[in-house]
Enzyme design. Sequence first.
Site, short mmCIF file in Angstrom:
data_model
loop_
_atom_site.label_atom_id
_atom_site.label_comp_id
_atom_site.label_asym_id
_atom_site.label_seq_id
_atom_site.Cartn_x
_atom_site.Cartn_y
_atom_site.Cartn_z
N MET A 27 34.42 20.91 48.94
CA MET A 27 33.51 19.76 48.99
C MET A 27 32.78 19.61 47.66
O MET A 27 31.77 18.90 47.58
CB MET A 27 32.52 19.92 50.14
CG MET A 27 33.22 19.93 51.50
SD MET A 27 32.15 19.47 52.87
CE MET A 27 30.93 20.74 52.81
N HIS A 31 31.01 26.57 42.51
CA HIS A 31 30.36 27.79 42.02
C HIS A 31 31.45 28.86 41.87
O HIS A 31 32.65 28.58 42.10
CB HIS A 31 29.23 28.23 42.94
CG HIS A 31 29.61 28.30 44.40
ND1 HIS A 31 30.60 29.14 44.87
CD2 HIS A 31 29.17 27.61 45.48
CE1 HIS A 31 30.71 29.00 46.18
NE2 HIS A 31 29.87 28.06 46.58
N HIS A 34 34.12 29.21 44.65
CA HIS A 34 35.23 28.24 44.58
C HIS A 34 36.20 28.63 43.46
O HIS A 34 37.42 28.57 43.62
CB HIS A 34 34.71 26.84 44.29
CG HIS A 34 33.80 26.26 45.33
ND1 HIS A 34 32.46 26.07 45.12
CD2 HIS A 34 34.04 25.83 46.59
CE1 HIS A 34 31.91 25.52 46.20
NE2 HIS A 34 32.85 25.38 47.11
P1 AMP Z 1 33.09 24.20 50.57
O1 AMP Z 1 33.09 23.47 49.28
O2 AMP Z 1 31.80 24.81 50.94
O3 AMP Z 1 33.74 23.40 51.69
O4 AMP Z 1 34.07 25.44 50.36
C1 AMP Z 1 35.37 25.27 49.89
C2 AMP Z 1 36.08 26.59 49.98
O5 AMP Z 1 35.38 27.56 49.20
C3 AMP Z 1 36.16 27.14 51.40
O6 AMP Z 1 37.44 27.72 51.61
C4 AMP Z 1 35.07 28.16 51.40
O7 AMP Z 1 35.28 29.20 52.35
C5 AMP Z 1 35.16 28.70 49.99
N1 AMP Z 1 33.91 29.35 49.60
C6 AMP Z 1 32.66 28.86 49.73
N2 AMP Z 1 31.75 29.76 49.30
C7 AMP Z 1 32.46 30.85 48.91
C8 AMP Z 1 32.10 32.12 48.37
N3 AMP Z 1 30.83 32.47 48.17
N4 AMP Z 1 33.09 32.99 48.06
C9 AMP Z 1 34.40 32.65 48.25
N5 AMP Z 1 34.80 31.47 48.76
C10 AMP Z 1 33.85 30.58 49.09
#
Ligand code: AMP
Length: 286
Positions: A27, A31, A34
């Site tokens: 999304m 960081h 990602h």
């Molecule tokens: P999001 O942008 O929050 O939807 O996350 C996108 C992807 O990044 C998802 O597969 C999350 O599980 C992964 N993700 C988010 N935070 C972390 C983190 N701290 N460490 C590893 N992967 C992450």
Amino acid sequence: MHIINTITDLHTARTALRGRIALVPTMGNLHAGHLSLVEKARASADHVIVTIFVNPLQFGPQEDFNAYPRTLAQDCAQLERTQTDIVFAPSVHELYPQGMNHITRVLVPQLSDILCGAVRAGHFSGVATIVLRLFNLIRADCAIFGEKDFQQLLIIRRMVADLFVPIEIIGMPTQRDNDGLALSSRNQYLSSAERRVAPTLYYVLNVIKERLEADPTCDIPLLETWAAQQLCEVGFNMPDYITIRDAHTLDTPHAAQPDWVVLAAARLGAARLIDNQRIHIPHAAA
Ligand code: AMP
């Protein structure tokens, strides 16, 4: 790196790619968590496609869809340095031109109804639906997801297995700040005082992990209650859940199956934080 906003352009760019393709759905507001997924994608395939889309279908009416941080220019600058081939960043209208009320939805039963699914009605159906849409649009060979969203990862694995989706799902460990707090786009909702106490979540998950790995027969409800109290004492709201489960099914754990997980979700100020720790029960307990 191509930055693409339309499905038509995506098809053109995708068709030109040869070899193995890895997809990293996000999304945005990227960081180091990602970026660890992007690095894994790079190591797993010839080409990397990252999607950036804040998916309204997975947000409840009272949730932070409008406030969710959108930082596309900085995200693309970060991805430039990772040898990403394509960034697909469509608008909501591009992906849902007819709106969202009457579209076909994916529902993974049971797993979607518990834990985060019990407090965020429809959330995981929204996630499964957008992920399957992206899988079908991009036709990647593998997709990388974070274990930080542990329930989400299990739901996507189940969807892929149930629907025979031809894609490999790869899970990656949670990336953390030095004090243990799991990296998350929502951490920026924390005040500086809240940010200081936020790592207590990681701390209590680790205490539970250590206690159960040392003595799998210890009183699970007592541990869960202790952990919730610790969080409340430093300023968290009463957690939505802090619970020990079987890491494959999210059912009540049994000593005969040694992969457990402790999962938690709790509000701290304006941020709802989620985290988990895997627990490996020694075989002697079986
Ligand atoms: P999001 O942008 O929050 O939807 O996350 C996108 C992807 O990044 C998802 O597969 C999350 O599980 C992964 N993700 C988010 N935070 C972390 C983190 N701290 N460490 C590893 N992967 C992450």
